[in-house]
Design a protein around this motif. Sequence first.
Motif, PDB file in Angstrom:
ATOM      1  N   ALA A   1       0.245  42.088  29.342  1.00 45.45           N
ATOM      2  CA  ALA A   1       1.408  41.413  28.754  1.00 45.45           C
ATOM      3  C   ALA A   1       2.729  41.957  29.289  1.00 45.45           C
ATOM      4  CB  ALA A   1       1.373  41.544  27.235  1.00 45.45           C
ATOM      5  N   PHE A   2       2.690  42.852  30.267  1.00 49.14           N
ATOM      6  CA  PHE A   2       3.948  43.341  30.843  1.00 49.14           C
ATOM      7  C   PHE A   2       4.729  42.160  31.416  1.00 49.14           C
ATOM      8  CE2 PHE A   2       6.712  44.973  34.169  1.00 49.14           C
ATOM      9  CZ  PHE A   2       7.316  46.040  33.527  1.00 49.14           C
ATOM     10  N   GLY A   3       6.004  42.050  31.016  1.00 44.81           N
ATOM     11  CA  GLY A   3       6.844  40.935  31.467  1.00 44.81           C
ATOM     12  C   GLY A   3       6.926  39.799  30.464  1.00 44.81           C
ATOM     13  N   THR A   4       6.137  39.870  29.379  1.00 45.96           N
ATOM     14  CA  THR A   4       6.192  38.795  28.374  1.00 45.96           C
ATOM     15  C   THR A   4       7.081  39.159  27.185  1.00 45.96           C
ATOM     16  OG1 THR A   4       4.228  39.588  27.190  1.00 45.96           O
ATOM     17  CG2 THR A   4       3.874  37.995  28.968  1.00 45.96           C
ATOM     18  N   SER A   5       7.509  40.405  27.101  1.00 47.74           N
ATOM     19  CA  SER A   5       8.455  40.826  26.064  1.00 47.74           C
ATOM     20  C   SER A   5       9.820  40.968  26.730  1.00 47.74           C
ATOM     21  CB  SER A   5       8.002  42.162  25.460  1.00 47.74           C
ATOM     22  OG  SER A   5       8.954  42.648  24.552  1.00 47.74           O
ATOM     23  N   VAL A   6      10.783  40.184  26.278  1.00 46.40           N
ATOM     24  CA  VAL A   6      12.089  40.128  26.943  1.00 46.40           C
ATOM     25  C   VAL A   6      13.184  40.399  25.907  1.00 46.40           C
ATOM     26  CG1 VAL A   6      13.645  38.726  28.344  1.00 46.40           C
ATOM     27  CG2 VAL A   6      11.164  38.409  28.540  1.00 46.40           C
ATOM     28  N   ASN A   7      14.053  41.344  26.231  1.00 43.29           N
ATOM     29  CA  ASN A   7      15.142  41.702  25.326  1.00 43.29           C
ATOM     30  C   ASN A   7      16.488  41.605  26.035  1.00 43.29           C
ATOM     31  OD1 ASN A   7      13.927  42.715  22.697  1.00 43.29           O
ATOM     32  ND2 ASN A   7      12.700  43.838  24.211  1.00 43.29           N
ATOM     33  N   ILE A   8      17.456  41.041  25.305  1.00 39.52           N
ATOM     34  CA  ILE A   8      18.833  40.977  25.792  1.00 39.52           C
ATOM     35  C   ILE A   8      19.722  41.664  24.747  1.00 39.52           C
ATOM     36  CG2 ILE A   8      20.651  39.503  26.729  1.00 39.52           C
ATOM     37  CD1 ILE A   8      18.569  37.184  26.724  1.00 39.52           C
ATOM     38  N   PRO A   9      19.889  42.991  24.864  1.00 38.41           N
ATOM     39  CA  PRO A   9      20.761  43.692  23.923  1.00 38.41           C
ATOM     40  C   PRO A   9      22.219  43.561  24.345  1.00 38.41           C
ATOM     41  CG  PRO A   9      19.669  45.274  25.383  1.00 38.41           C
ATOM     42  CD  PRO A   9      19.204  43.907  25.794  1.00 38.41           C
ATOM     43  N   VAL A  10      22.981  42.748  23.623  1.00 38.75           N
ATOM     44  CA  VAL A  10      24.380  42.508  24.005  1.00 38.75           C
ATOM     45  C   VAL A  10      25.297  43.532  23.351  1.00 38.75           C
ATOM     46  CG1 VAL A  10      23.986  40.042  24.401  1.00 38.75           C
ATOM     47  CG2 VAL A  10      24.848  40.811  22.168  1.00 38.75           C
ATOM     48  N   GLU A  11      26.487  43.641  23.901  1.00 37.65           N
ATOM     49  CA  GLU A  11      27.469  44.613  23.436  1.00 37.65           C
ATOM     50  C   GLU A  11      28.119  44.171  22.119  1.00 37.65           C
ATOM     51  OE1 GLU A  11      28.349  47.688  25.184  1.00 37.65           O
ATOM     52  OE2 GLU A  11      26.355  47.011  25.810  1.00 37.65           O
ATOM     53  N   PRO A  12      28.570  45.117  21.310  1.00 38.32           N
ATOM     54  CA  PRO A  12      29.412  44.746  20.172  1.00 38.32           C
ATOM     55  C   PRO A  12      30.620  43.938  20.661  1.00 38.32           C
ATOM     56  CG  PRO A  12      28.811  47.070  20.043  1.00 38.32           C
ATOM     57  CD  PRO A  12      28.347  46.578  21.386  1.00 38.32           C
ATOM     58  N   TYR A  13      31.052  42.990  19.864  1.00 39.45           N
ATOM     59  CA  TYR A  13      32.212  42.121  20.132  1.00 39.45           C
ATOM     60  C   TYR A  13      31.961  41.117  21.254  1.00 39.45           C
ATOM     61  CZ  TYR A  13      34.107  45.390  16.883  1.00 39.45           C
ATOM     62  OH  TYR A  13      34.264  46.159  15.766  1.00 39.45           O
ATOM     63  N   THR A  14      30.681  40.903  21.579  1.00 44.14           N
ATOM     64  CA  THR A  14      30.323  39.802  22.482  1.00 44.14           C
ATOM     65  C   THR A  14      30.762  38.478  21.855  1.00 44.14           C
ATOM     66  OG1 THR A  14      28.454  40.968  23.466  1.00 44.14           O
ATOM     67  CG2 THR A  14      28.361  38.552  23.485  1.00 44.14           C
ATOM     68  N   GLU A  15      31.351  37.594  22.695  1.00 50.10           N
ATOM     69  CA  GLU A  15      31.823  36.287  22.220  1.00 50.10           C
ATOM     70  C   GLU A  15      30.933  35.160  22.762  1.00 50.10           C
ATOM     71  OE1 GLU A  15      36.499  36.469  22.061  1.00 50.10           O
ATOM     72  OE2 GLU A  15      35.763  37.627  23.764  1.00 50.10           O
ATOM     73  N   ASP A  16      31.297  33.942  22.392  1.00 52.25           N
ATOM     74  CA  ASP A  16      30.451  32.774  22.665  1.00 52.25           C
ATOM     75  C   ASP A  16      30.025  32.643  24.128  1.00 52.25           C
ATOM     76  OD1 ASP A  16      30.941  32.187  20.014  1.00 52.25           O
ATOM     77  OD2 ASP A  16      32.147  30.385  20.410  1.00 52.25           O
ATOM     78  N   ASP A  17      30.992  32.666  25.038  1.00 49.83           N
ATOM     79  CA  ASP A  17      30.674  32.367  26.438  1.00 49.83           C
ATOM     80  C   ASP A  17      29.658  33.342  27.001  1.00 49.83           C
ATOM     81  OD1 ASP A  17      32.364  30.215  26.405  1.00 49.83           O
ATOM     82  OD2 ASP A  17      34.001  31.194  27.486  1.00 49.83           O
ATOM     83  N   SER A  18      29.866  34.624  26.730  1.00 47.41           N
ATOM     84  CA  SER A  18      28.959  35.644  27.253  1.00 47.41           C
ATOM     85  C   SER A  18      27.591  35.538  26.584  1.00 47.41           C
ATOM     86  CB  SER A  18      29.565  37.036  27.046  1.00 47.41           C
ATOM     87  OG  SER A  18      28.725  38.028  27.566  1.00 47.41           O
ATOM     88  N   TRP A  19      27.567  35.340  25.276  1.00 49.88           N
ATOM     89  CA  TRP A  19      26.294  35.224  24.550  1.00 49.88           C
ATOM     90  C   TRP A  19      25.492  34.039  25.097  1.00 49.88           C
ATOM     91  CZ3 TRP A  19      23.057  32.258  21.683  1.00 49.88           C
ATOM     92  CH2 TRP A  19      22.198  32.872  20.780  1.00 49.88           C
ATOM     93  N   LEU A  20      26.166  32.900  25.240  1.00 51.12           N
ATOM     94  CA  LEU A  20      25.467  31.696  25.689  1.00 51.12           C
ATOM     95  C   LEU A  20      25.025  31.804  27.148  1.00 51.12           C
ATOM     96  CD1 LEU A  20      27.645  28.988  23.912  1.00 51.12           C
ATOM     97  CD2 LEU A  20      25.194  29.405  23.514  1.00 51.12           C
ATOM     98  N   GLU A  21      25.817  32.466  27.970  1.00 51.74           N
ATOM     99  CA  GLU A  21      25.416  32.671  29.366  1.00 51.74           C
ATOM    100  C   GLU A  21      24.120  33.470  29.433  1.00 51.74           C
ATOM    101  OE1 GLU A  21      26.745  35.598  32.968  1.00 51.74           O
ATOM    102  OE2 GLU A  21      28.387  34.532  31.986  1.00 51.74           O
ATOM    103  N   CYS A  22      24.078  34.574  28.708  1.00 54.51           N
ATOM    104  CA  CYS A  22      22.886  35.428  28.715  1.00 54.51           C
ATOM    105  C   CYS A  22      21.674  34.679  28.157  1.00 54.51           C
ATOM    106  CB  CYS A  22      23.128  36.686  27.875  1.00 54.51           C
ATOM    107  SG  CYS A  22      24.340  37.820  28.565  1.00 54.51           S
ATOM    108  N   PHE A  23      21.851  34.069  27.022  1.00 54.56           N
ATOM    109  CA  PHE A  23      20.743  33.383  26.353  1.00 54.56           C
ATOM    110  C   PHE A  23      20.211  32.233  27.210  1.00 54.56           C
ATOM    111  CE2 PHE A  23      19.267  30.045  23.370  1.00 54.56           C
ATOM    112  CZ  PHE A  23      18.209  30.727  22.788  1.00 54.56           C
ATOM    113  N   SER A  24      21.118  31.403  27.703  1.00 53.36           N
ATOM    114  CA  SER A  24      20.704  30.186  28.422  1.00 53.36           C
ATOM    115  C   SER A  24      19.979  30.517  29.716  1.00 53.36           C
ATOM    116  CB  SER A  24      21.923  29.309  28.722  1.00 53.36           C
ATOM    117  OG  SER A  24      22.611  29.010  27.535  1.00 53.36           O
TER     118      SER A  24
END
Length: 395
Positions: free
Chosen positions: A220-243
């Motif tokens: 299962a290596f590669g099937t667990s994915v984490n995106i730990p974002v920084e405090p005070y992350t705003e919409d554009d950055s959050w959506l870029e990472c997520f999308s």
Amino acid sequence: MDMKFTEPVFIYDDQEIQYKFNDTHPFNQDRLIMTVDLLRKSGALPDKAVLTSRSATDAELLRVHSATYIEAVKALSVPAPEERWVREAARFGLDTDDTPYFPGMHDITAKVVGGSILAVDLVMTGQAPHALHLGGGLHHALQSKGAGFCVYNDASAAIAYAKEKYGAKVLYIDTDVHHGDGVQWSFYADPQVGTLSIHETGKYLFPGTGAVNERGEGDAFGTSVNIPVEPYTEDDSWLECFSEVLTELIARFQPDVIISQHGCDAHAFDPLAHVHCSMRVYKAMPELIHRLAHQWCEGRWVALGGGGYDIWRVVPRAWSLLWLVMSEQAIMSQLEAEPQLRLPQAWLDAWQGKSPVPLVETWLDPVEAWAPIPRRQVITEKNRQTKELAMMYLK
């Protein structure tokens, strides 16, 4: 159950309102009542779309929880637990300020788990294209321990059920501001389950896990994915990472069904975290999941609730937008044409007198009036680096 729904199903049970630790606890189920009321006053939740939950069986709980833990939960659910079980509560994580045991705990939480399993049945049998269970999303509970306001892990139980009953390959998407640790660890070595969690970095926030190098183990290596974002992350950055990460991950993983968790505590108003998103995220994020579900899973999509502690200004709007997107309501096209579309006056009138803060009167936030975040560029760059790391070993 052999009913056929051509539209998405909304699973809601009054008993889930009783999932309540105490009167001062931040986990406040009035948010569910307010969300349902907002959807009804918007004309977006007809009675025919609503199904009540069922209780999970012990066998269904045992797929993800130990027998001794279930026994402890039951024993601590009676009005006056035996002294030996009170002494044992700490061992099972049920004596903390976050997750204290309470009367009726087992029956109420088994109903929550049953609601999420019912959602899986509806979607996997083709009885409904999508299903939403806002009472669910209790993603922190571990195999033998309650944690983070969560007693039983309905998300893990629903995933395990989808795998066992339908042989499904499941992609779990967690957008709560807190890492979806309980679900990740339940399936960390299971190549049939992919987990994607986007959350505030655990350097500063409970549960302290969800680093980008937690990638699964063995096959299962590669099937667990984490995106730990920084405090005070705003919409554009959050959506870029997520999308970017989700679009790439789903193309590689090719699941049979999406199960998503929709904690809405990454909003700027949430009192328990430091991410600074607006309601725009809670419109764009389910729109992407909806599109990808149709692209990759023949539309099979189960959505659950989760965290969210500004119950007045955030949760009802965010969770309503999720249903509006999922059920393709006409309000969504109105919102495209009129970004400052107002909430129903009847709903504002019903709740403003009870709210300790002025309610936001529009579906989306007036972000142009918000103070700008001074480190925006630095935060965006750091999140971009994290995003690239997250995508390095996708399977």
